[in-house]
Design an enzyme around this catalytic site. Structure first.
Site, PDB file in Angstrom:
ATOM      1  N   ARG A 152       0.859  -1.197   0.000  1.00 43.06           N
ATOM      2  CA  ARG A 152       0.000   0.000   0.000  1.00 43.06           C
ATOM      3  C   ARG A 152       0.888   1.237   0.000  1.00 43.06           C
ATOM      4  NH1 ARG A 152      -5.374  -1.626   2.445  1.00 43.06           N
ATOM      5  NH2 ARG A 152      -5.489  -3.732   1.585  1.00 43.06           N
ATOM      6  N   GLU A 154       0.930   4.077   1.117  1.00 45.29           N
ATOM      7  CA  GLU A 154       0.380   5.011   2.111  1.00 45.29           C
ATOM      8  C   GLU A 154       1.243   6.273   2.137  1.00 45.29           C
ATOM      9  OE1 GLU A 154      -2.302   4.393   3.783  1.00 45.29           O
ATOM     10  OE2 GLU A 154      -2.528   2.218   3.878  1.00 45.29           O
ATOM     11  N   ARG A 160      -0.147   2.803  12.681  1.00 45.31           N
ATOM     12  CA  ARG A 160      -0.704   1.495  12.315  1.00 45.31           C
ATOM     13  C   ARG A 160      -0.718   1.196  10.821  1.00 45.31           C
ATOM     14  NH1 ARG A 160      -6.636   1.743  11.576  1.00 45.31           N
ATOM     15  NH2 ARG A 160      -7.113   3.936  11.320  1.00 45.31           N
ATOM     16  N   HIS A 161      -0.059   2.054  10.020  1.00 44.21           N
ATOM     17  CA  HIS A 161      -0.002   1.796   8.573  1.00 44.21           C
ATOM     18  C   HIS A 161       1.429   1.539   8.117  1.00 44.21           C
ATOM     19  CE1 HIS A 161      -3.930   3.845   8.774  1.00 44.21           C
ATOM     20  NE2 HIS A 161      -4.233   3.041   7.783  1.00 44.21           N
ATOM     21  N   GLU A 303      -8.910  -1.335  14.074  1.00 50.19           N
ATOM     22  CA  GLU A 303      -9.285  -2.342  13.068  1.00 50.19           C
ATOM     23  C   GLU A 303      -8.155  -3.330  12.793  1.00 50.19           C
ATOM     24  OE1 GLU A 303     -10.349  -0.676   9.151  1.00 50.19           O
ATOM     25  OE2 GLU A 303      -9.336  -2.457   8.352  1.00 50.19           O
ATOM     26  N   SER A 306     -11.030  -6.557   7.739  1.00 45.08           N
ATOM     27  CA  SER A 306     -12.175  -6.080   6.951  1.00 45.08           C
ATOM     28  C   SER A 306     -12.672  -7.263   6.143  1.00 45.08           C
ATOM     29  CB  SER A 306     -11.736  -5.042   5.930  1.00 45.08           C
ATOM     30  OG  SER A 306     -11.801  -3.781   6.462  1.00 45.08           O
ATOM     31  N   ARG A 354      -0.844  -5.960  12.602  1.00 49.88           N
ATOM     32  CA  ARG A 354      -1.804  -5.299  13.502  1.00 49.88           C
ATOM     33  C   ARG A 354      -2.305  -6.263  14.569  1.00 49.88           C
ATOM     34  NH1 ARG A 354      -5.804  -1.147  10.306  1.00 49.88           N
ATOM     35  NH2 ARG A 354      -4.160  -0.057   9.182  1.00 49.88           N
TER      36      ARG A 354
HETATM   37  P1  ATP Z   1      -7.808  -0.068   5.400  1.00 50.94           P
HETATM   38  O1  ATP Z   1      -7.382   1.215   4.780  1.00 50.94           O
HETATM   39  O2  ATP Z   1      -7.023  -1.179   4.936  1.00 50.94           O
HETATM   40  O3  ATP Z   1      -9.276  -0.317   5.372  1.00 50.94           O
HETATM   41  P2  ATP Z   1      -7.589   1.273   7.769  1.00 50.94           P
HETATM   42  O4  ATP Z   1      -7.376   0.923   9.177  1.00 50.94           O
HETATM   43  O5  ATP Z   1      -6.715   2.315   7.192  1.00 50.94           O
HETATM   44  O6  ATP Z   1      -7.445  -0.016   6.937  1.00 50.94           O
HETATM   45  P3  ATP Z   1      -9.892   2.660   6.809  1.00 50.94           P
HETATM   46  O7  ATP Z   1     -11.304   2.240   6.889  1.00 50.94           O
HETATM   47  O8  ATP Z   1      -9.270   2.908   5.475  1.00 50.94           O
HETATM   48  O9  ATP Z   1      -9.103   1.598   7.676  1.00 50.94           O
HETATM   49  O10 ATP Z   1      -9.654   3.946   7.659  1.00 50.94           O
HETATM   50  C1  ATP Z   1     -10.214   4.119   8.921  1.00 50.94           C
HETATM   51  C2  ATP Z   1      -9.695   5.442   9.452  1.00 50.94           C
HETATM   52  O11 ATP Z   1      -8.273   5.364   9.609  1.00 50.94           O
HETATM   53  C3  ATP Z   1      -9.904   6.606   8.504  1.00 50.94           C
HETATM   54  O12 ATP Z   1     -11.148   7.231   8.697  1.00 50.94           O
HETATM   55  C4  ATP Z   1      -8.784   7.530   8.872  1.00 50.94           C
HETATM   56  O13 ATP Z   1      -9.117   8.273  10.024  1.00 50.94           O
HETATM   57  C5  ATP Z   1      -7.692   6.591   9.274  1.00 50.94           C
HETATM   58  N1  ATP Z   1      -6.734   6.367   8.187  1.00 50.94           N
HETATM   59  C6  ATP Z   1      -6.816   5.453   7.202  1.00 50.94           C
HETATM   60  N2  ATP Z   1      -5.768   5.490   6.404  1.00 50.94           N
HETATM   61  C7  ATP Z   1      -4.982   6.463   6.895  1.00 50.94           C
HETATM   62  C8  ATP Z   1      -3.720   6.980   6.501  1.00 50.94           C
HETATM   63  N3  ATP Z   1      -3.026   6.514   5.470  1.00 50.94           N
HETATM   64  N4  ATP Z   1      -3.230   7.964   7.245  1.00 50.94           N
HETATM   65  C9  ATP Z   1      -3.890   8.462   8.307  1.00 50.94           C
HETATM   66  N5  ATP Z   1      -5.073   8.003   8.722  1.00 50.94           N
HETATM   67  C10 ATP Z   1      -5.601   7.021   8.035  1.00 50.94           C
HETATM   68  P1  AMO Z   2      -8.444  -3.751   4.072  1.00 50.30           P
HETATM   69  O1  AMO Z   2      -7.951  -2.752   3.079  1.00 50.30           O
HETATM   70  O2  AMO Z   2      -9.272  -3.219   5.190  1.00 50.30           O
HETATM   71  O3  AMO Z   2      -9.310  -4.868   3.345  1.00 50.30           O
HETATM   72  O4  AMO Z   2      -7.209  -4.548   4.669  1.00 50.30           O
HETATM   73  C1  AMO Z   2      -7.392  -5.676   5.494  1.00 50.30           C
HETATM   74  C2  AMO Z   2      -6.575  -5.534   6.760  1.00 50.30           C
HETATM   75  O5  AMO Z   2      -5.211  -5.315   6.452  1.00 50.30           O
HETATM   76  C3  AMO Z   2      -4.615  -4.484   7.436  1.00 50.30           C
HETATM   77  N1  AMO Z   2      -4.082  -3.284   6.791  1.00 50.30           N
HETATM   78  C4  AMO Z   2      -2.866  -2.773   7.054  1.00 50.30           C
HETATM   79  N2  AMO Z   2      -1.894  -3.158   7.897  1.00 50.30           N
HETATM   80  C5  AMO Z   2      -0.758  -2.428   7.919  1.00 50.30           C
HETATM   81  N3  AMO Z   2      -0.538  -1.357   7.119  1.00 50.30           N
HETATM   82  C6  AMO Z   2      -1.479  -0.942   6.241  1.00 50.30           C
HETATM   83  N4  AMO Z   2      -1.229   0.086   5.446  1.00 50.30           N
HETATM   84  C7  AMO Z   2      -2.709  -1.651   6.185  1.00 50.30           C
HETATM   85  N5  AMO Z   2      -3.836  -1.523   5.456  1.00 50.30           N
HETATM   86  C8  AMO Z   2      -4.651  -2.517   5.833  1.00 50.30           C
HETATM   87  C9  AMO Z   2      -5.695  -4.133   8.427  1.00 50.30           C
HETATM   88  C10 AMO Z   2      -6.952  -4.331   7.631  1.00 50.30           C
HETATM   89  O6  AMO Z   2      -8.054  -4.633   8.465  1.00 50.30           O
HETATM   90  N6  AMO Z   2      -9.606  -6.950   0.383  1.00 50.30           N
HETATM   91  C11 AMO Z   2     -10.007  -6.477   1.695  1.00 50.30           C
HETATM   92  C12 AMO Z   2     -10.234  -7.626   2.663  1.00 50.30           C
HETATM   93  C13 AMO Z   2     -11.442  -8.482   2.312  1.00 50.30           C
HETATM   94  O7  AMO Z   2     -12.549  -7.927   2.185  1.00 50.30           O
HETATM   95  O8  AMO Z   2     -11.254  -9.687   2.178  1.00 50.30           O
HETATM   96  C14 AMO Z   2      -8.920  -5.566   2.231  1.00 50.30           C
HETATM   97  O9  AMO Z   2      -7.801  -5.556   1.783  1.00 50.30           O
HETATM   98  O10 AMO Z   2      -5.586  -5.072   9.494  1.00 50.30           O
END
Ligand code: ATP
Ligand code: AMO
Length: 380
Positions: A152, A154, A160-161, A303, A306, A354
Site C-alpha cells: 500500500r 500510504e 498502524r499503517h 481495526e 475487513s 496489527r
Molecule cells: P484499510 O485502509 O485497509 O481499510 P484502515 O485501518 O486504514 O485499513 P480505513 O477504513 O481505510 O481503515 O480507515 C479508517 C480510518 O483510519 C480513517 O477514517 C482515517 O481516520 C484513518 N486512516 C486510514 N488510512 C490512513 C492513513 N493513510 N493515514 C492516516 N489516517 C488514516
Molecule cells: P483492508 O484494506 O481493510 O481490506 O485490509 C485488510 C486488513 O489489512 C490491514 N491493513 C494494514 N496493515 C498495515 N498497514 C497498512 N497500510 C494496512 N492496510 C490494511 C488491516 C486491515 O483490516 N480486500 C479487503 C479484505 C477483504 O474484504 O477480504 C482488504 O484488503 O488489518
C-alpha cells in the site's frame, strides 16, 4: 555464556577461539534497548542517568535490536499467529493458495497503489489478493486462504499503517448468509488467542516485561454488533457519528471503549457497514441497499480485519466498479471470471502486524514488522 548460570561448577578454559568478531563499540547497548518505561520513570526519580534507544536508531540497526527478549518474543508470537491461522483453516477444509503480486490494476481502488512498468505495460503491486482469491472461488475451490505480502503506497506516517505488510486472507462459498463467514472468523480467532495464551507464555511475559499490557479480553462467542447499533452507542455517549459515513480513528477508539465497558470484551465484530464507504465488490444488504453485508473487526478499538459478502454477478459488479470510479478495463479478466457462473461467496483480510501489535497492546506497528517499510523507510 552459559558458564555464568552454573554457580556450583568451576570451569577452567584451556583455549579461547574467536568465531566471529564484532566491532568494538556497538551502535547501542542491548541492556539499554531492553529497558521498560517503568525503569526510565524510576531513574528520573532517583536521578540515575539511563540511555534511551530511539525508534529510528533501533530500526536502522534492526539486527541488533531484534536480539532483545521482547523482540524475540514478538516475532515468535507472530510466527504462532500464522501457524494457528494455517492449522485452523486446514482443519476446516480450506486450501492454501498463492496469488500474483504483480497485477494490472488497483485491487482496492483509491490512490494507495505502487505503480510500475511491467515490460512496457503499466502494472501495480497488489494492494490485496482480493481479485484472485475470488477468482479461485469462481474456479470451484470452495474455501481458500493465503498468507502473503500486501503493498500500500500510504502517504501518511501513522502508528498502524505500513507500505508493505503481511495479509492473512480468507475466501469461501456461502450457502445462505454471510454469517457463515463470521462463524469461521469467530472460531478462528478464539483458536488463535487461546493458542497464543497457551503456547507463548514465555514470549508474552518477555514482551510484558518491557512493554507492560493488560491481557486481551475476548469472549467464547465473539460479540457482533451492527454499525447502526454502534452509532447509537456513540450518540448516547455524546459522540458525533454519521450513520452513513465511515468511522474515523478516534471514533473507532471511542466505540472500542464503550464496547469494553458494556460487554467486557476487547475483541468484537461490527457489521452491516454503509455501502458508500465499502469497496466496489461488496454486496449491498438485501433488505436495505444503503447498507452492506460487510464487517470490520476490532481489537482494543483498532481495526484488524475487513471483510464482506461479494457481488457475484458480472453485470452488477461492472456497474458497481463504474460507480466507484474504477477503470473496468484494468479488471476485465476478474469481471469475466463471473460470467462462467459463480457461487455466492465472502471472506476477509487480516493484517498480521496489527494483530500482534494489538494483542500485545503495543503502540506502534513498526514494533511488529521485522524490517518495516513505511513512507520514509526502505532499509534495512
Ligand atoms: P484499510 O485502509 O485497509 O481499510 P484502515 O485501518 O486504514 O485499513 P480505513 O477504513 O481505510 O481503515 O480507515 C479508517 C480510518 O483510519 C480513517 O477514517 C482515517 O481516520 C484513518 N486512516 C486510514 N488510512 C490512513 C492513513 N493513510 N493515514 C492516516 N489516517 C488514516
Ligand atoms: P483492508 O484494506 O481493510 O481490506 O485490509 C485488510 C486488513 O489489512 C490491514 N491493513 C494494514 N496493515 C498495515 N498497514 C497498512 N497500510 C494496512 N492496510 C490494511 C488491516 C486491515 O483490516 N480486500 C479487503 C479484505 C477483504 O474484504 O477480504 C482488504 O484488503 O488489518
Amino acid at each position: 555464556m552459559s558458564v555464568g548460570m552454573c554457580i556450583n561448577v568451576e570451569v577452567q578454559g584451556r583455549k579461547v577461539f574467536c568465531i566471529s568478531r564484532a566491532i568494538p563499540t556497538l551502535p547501542f547497548n542491548l541492556e539499554d534497548a531492553a529497558r521498560s518505561e517503568t525503569e526510565f520513570i524510576k531513574a528520573e526519580q532517583t536521578g540515575e542517568q539511563l540511555v534511551r534507544v530511539g525508534q529510528d536508531t533501533r530500526l536502522n540497526n534492526r539486527v541488533l535490536d531484534i536480539r532483545t527478549p521482547a523482540n524475540q518474543g514478538i516475532f515468535r508470537i507472530q510466527y504462532q499467529v500464522g501457524n494457528l491461522f494455517r492449522m485452523f483453516l486446514s482443519s476446516e477444509d480450506f486450501v492454501e493458495i498463492h496469488t500474483p503480486k504483480l497485477i494490472a490494476g488497483a485491487s482496492e481502488g483509491g490512490s494507495a497503489v505502487f505503480k510500475l512498468d511491467y515490460k512496457g505495460q503499466p502494472a501495480c503491486l497488489a494492494q490485496s489478493p482480493q481479485l484472485h482469491k475470488q477468482m479461485a472461488i469462481c474456479g470451484n475451490f470452495g474455501r481458500v486462504f493465503e498468507v502473503g505480502h500486501v503493498f500500500r503506497a500510504e502517504d501518511s506516517f501513522t502508528h498502524r499503517h505500513l507500505c508493505e505488510f503481511t495479509g492473512l486472507d480468507v475466501e469461501m462459498e456461502i450457502k445462505e448468509h454471510y454469517f457463515e463467514v463470521l462463524d469461521i472468523l469467530d472460531r478462528l480467532f478464539v483458536h488463535i488467542f487461546d493458542g497464543l495464551n497457551r503456547m507463548c507464555k514465555k514470549e508474552l511475559e518477555a514482551v510484558n516485561k518491557q512493554y507492560p499490557f493488560e491481557p486481551l479480553k475476548y469472549l467464547r462467542k465473539t460479540l457482533q454488533i451492527t454499525f447502526k447499533e454502534g452509532i447509537e452507542m456513540l450518540k448516547e455517549a455524546g459522540f458525533e457519528a454519521d450513520p452513513l459515513g465511515d468511522l474515523n480513528t478516534e471514533t473507532e477508539r471511542n466505540l472500542g471503549q464503550l464496547v469494553r465497558e458494556k460487554y467486557d470484551t476487547d475483541f468484537y465484530i461490527l457489521h452491516r457497514y454503509p455501502l458508500a464507504v465499502r469497496p466496489f465488490y461488496t454486496m449491498p444488504c438485501f433488505d436495505d441497499d444503503l447498507y452492506s453485508n460487510s464487517f470490520d473487526v476490532f481489537i482494543r478499538g483498532e481495526e484488524i480485519i475487513s471483510g464482506a459478502q461479494r457481488v457475484h454477478d458480472a453485470d452488477f459488479l461492472t456497474s458497481r466498479a463504474q460507480e466507484c470510479g474504477i477503470d473496468v478495463k484494468t479488471i476485465s479478466t476478474y469481471i469475466d471470471s463471473f460470467r462462467c457462473g459463480a457461487p455466492p461467496h465472502g471472506g476477509f483480510g487480516v493484517g498480521l502486524e496489527r494483530v500482534v501489535m494489538l494483542f500485545c497492546g503495543l503502540n506502534n506497528i513498526r514494533k511488529t514488522s521485522l524490517f518495516p517499510r513505511d513512507p520514509q523507510r526502505l532499509a534495512p
